[in-house]
Design a protein around this motif. Structure first.
Motif, mmCIF file in Angstrom:
data_model
loop_
_atom_site.group_PDB
_atom_site.id
_atom_site.type_symbol
_atom_site.label_atom_id
_atom_site.label_comp_id
_atom_site.label_asym_id
_atom_site.label_seq_id
_atom_site.Cartn_x
_atom_site.Cartn_y
_atom_site.Cartn_z
ATOM 1 N N UNK A 128 87.402 94.212 71.565
ATOM 2 C CA UNK A 128 88.073 93.804 70.079
ATOM 3 C C UNK A 128 88.109 94.733 68.786
ATOM 4 N N UNK A 129 86.609 94.659 68.154
ATOM 5 C CA UNK A 129 86.431 95.835 67.415
ATOM 6 C C UNK A 129 87.284 96.956 67.657
ATOM 7 N N UNK A 130 86.284 97.548 68.950
ATOM 8 C CA UNK A 130 86.987 99.483 68.891
ATOM 9 C C UNK A 130 88.246 99.014 68.664
ATOM 10 N N UNK A 150 96.495 95.083 68.583
ATOM 11 C CA UNK A 150 95.664 94.456 67.411
ATOM 12 C C UNK A 150 96.253 95.757 66.346
ATOM 13 N N UNK A 151 97.896 95.519 66.258
ATOM 14 C CA UNK A 151 98.843 95.573 64.953
ATOM 15 C C UNK A 151 97.652 94.030 64.310
ATOM 16 N N UNK A 152 97.938 92.632 65.010
ATOM 17 C CA UNK A 152 98.331 90.937 63.899
ATOM 18 C C UNK A 152 97.101 90.864 63.689
ATOM 19 N N UNK A 153 95.475 92.186 64.514
ATOM 20 C CA UNK A 153 94.646 91.022 64.180
ATOM 21 C C UNK A 153 94.254 91.649 62.023
ATOM 22 N N UNK A 212 88.042 87.091 63.694
ATOM 23 C CA UNK A 212 88.951 88.853 63.654
ATOM 24 C C UNK A 212 90.231 87.485 64.460
ATOM 25 N N UNK A 213 90.951 87.320 64.195
ATOM 26 C CA UNK A 213 92.378 86.891 64.858
ATOM 27 C C UNK A 213 93.797 87.168 64.379
ATOM 28 N N UNK A 214 94.104 86.491 65.286
ATOM 29 C CA UNK A 214 95.611 86.945 64.720
ATOM 30 C C UNK A 214 96.992 85.392 65.236
ATOM 31 N N UNK A 215 95.955 84.874 64.794
ATOM 32 C CA UNK A 215 96.207 83.797 63.974
ATOM 33 C C UNK A 215 95.801 82.388 63.342
ATOM 34 N N UNK A 216 96.108 82.738 62.050
ATOM 35 C CA UNK A 216 94.958 82.615 60.502
ATOM 36 C C UNK A 216 94.747 81.151 60.813
ATOM 37 N N UNK A 217 96.041 79.781 61.064
ATOM 38 C CA UNK A 217 95.977 78.840 60.565
ATOM 39 C C UNK A 217 94.450 77.631 61.998
ATOM 40 N N UNK A 218 95.453 78.656 63.377
ATOM 41 C CA UNK A 218 94.421 78.537 64.373
ATOM 42 C C UNK A 218 92.656 78.330 64.618
ATOM 43 N N UNK A 219 92.597 79.548 63.645
ATOM 44 C CA UNK A 219 90.796 80.028 63.204
ATOM 45 C C UNK A 219 90.102 78.899 62.378
ATOM 46 N N UNK A 220 91.065 78.767 60.969
ATOM 47 C CA UNK A 220 90.274 78.319 60.279
ATOM 48 C C UNK A 220 89.983 76.776 60.762
ATOM 49 N N UNK A 221 91.779 75.780 60.968
ATOM 50 C CA UNK A 221 90.783 74.466 61.865
ATOM 51 C C UNK A 221 89.698 74.692 63.209
ATOM 52 N N UNK A 222 89.919 75.598 64.137
ATOM 53 C CA UNK A 222 88.840 75.335 64.710
ATOM 54 C C UNK A 222 87.544 75.843 64.343
ATOM 55 N N UNK A 223 87.429 76.248 63.020
ATOM 56 C CA UNK A 223 85.361 76.341 62.185
ATOM 57 C C UNK A 223 85.634 75.697 61.630
ATOM 58 N N UNK A 224 86.677 74.829 60.890
ATOM 59 C CA UNK A 224 86.382 73.121 60.626
ATOM 60 C C UNK A 224 85.655 72.870 61.044
ATOM 61 N N UNK A 225 86.583 72.742 63.059
ATOM 62 C CA UNK A 225 86.245 71.180 63.155
ATOM 63 C C UNK A 225 85.420 71.980 63.763
ATOM 64 N N UNK A 282 86.852 82.140 70.466
ATOM 65 C CA UNK A 282 87.522 83.928 70.583
ATOM 66 C C UNK A 282 87.393 84.980 70.030
ATOM 67 N N UNK A 283 87.785 83.910 68.419
ATOM 68 C CA UNK A 283 88.476 84.722 67.263
ATOM 69 C C UNK A 283 87.518 84.832 66.387
#
Length: 246
Positions: free
Chosen positions: A30-32, A78-81, A101-114, A227-228
């Motif tokens: 993903x980074x590449x 990779x356009x949306x990350x 590195x995410x294509x869905x900011x809300x999903x990632x924030x929720x998962x990290x906080x949880x 995965x994010x």
């Protein structure tokens, strides 16, 4: 930064496990893709991509996987990350930086906080722990490349800032903006690196006993399982006795 170095070693051992390997390959790919999308698809003309490819190779990512990740960037993937950094606290007030590195900011924030709350941590505001770290370039060599004096001389000549040598190897630090030039100069002098990447280097540390260290590893493992999440950095310090019991 003995604790930081030990944590890197834990990560390295974990990375050898098959279950962790496919997930690691995915994160490196993903980074590449994103690095190639943001600049030139030729690593020689794109320092960020060059470093991403180098890190992938040091983790034994096959060449065809690397080539496929670069091709994905040209196909529009990779356009949306977007890259988002989260900061928080783990057991006993240990500082934790989570790079995603995410294509869905809300999903990632929720998962990290949880994940923080389920594992005895607290997600903080951006900047809440960042001041305890410096953004640095990190170049790692095995001990076999040479003795401490040889590596130190090569590092200073290459424009590095500091070197930490031990029986396990050499960690060379440089300014984040100098990493590409320093790593190129070091390779000319010492050969292929074991690892070359940008890191968050702790400027202050928090010492942990065995119980808190086990809790921290549980939190970090849970974060890295997402995965994010690209990488997790902490500022723990621990004795050799504690590390041996993990």
């Amino acid at each position: 930064m003995a604790g930081h170095s030990k944590w890197a070693n834990i990560q390295h051992r974990k990375g050898r496990q098959d279950a962790a390997r496919s997930k690691l390959f995915s994160k490196l790919s993903k980074e590449i893709t994103v690095a190639a999308k943001m600049g030139d698809p030729d690593p020689d003309k794109n320092p960020r991509l060059r470093l991403a490819v180098k890190e992938a190779k040091s983790n034994s990512v096959p060449k065809d996987v690397i080539d496929r990740a670069i091709k994905k960037s040209q196909a529009g993937e990779g356009d949306d990350y977007e890259e988002i950094r989260y900061e928080g606290y783990g057991p006993n007030g240990v500082a934790v930086i989570v790079e995603t590195m995410t294509d869905n900011r809300n999903r990632t924030a929720s998962t990290v906080r949880s994940t923080f709350s389920k594992n005895g941590g607290n997600l903080g505001e951006t900047g809440s722990v960042g001041f305890m770290f410096e953004r640095k370039g990190e170049v790692v060599y095995t001990a076999a490349v040479g003795d401490a004096d040889t590596v130190f001389e090569a590092a200073i000549e290459a424009g590095a800032e500091d070197v930490e040598s031990s029986d396990e190897g050499h960690i060379i630090w440089c300014a984040d903006t100098d990493l590409n030039d320093v790593s190129n100069a070091l390779e000319a002098a010492l050969g292929e690196t074991e690892s070359t990447k940008l890191v968050w280097k702790p400027t202050t540390t928090t010492e942990l006993g065995l119980d808190d260290m086990q809790k921290l590893m549980k939190l970090v493992d849970a974060l890295e399982d997402d995965d994010d999440v690209q990488r997790v950095t902490t500022n723990f310090e621990a004795t050799d006795e504690v590390m041996a019991q993990l």
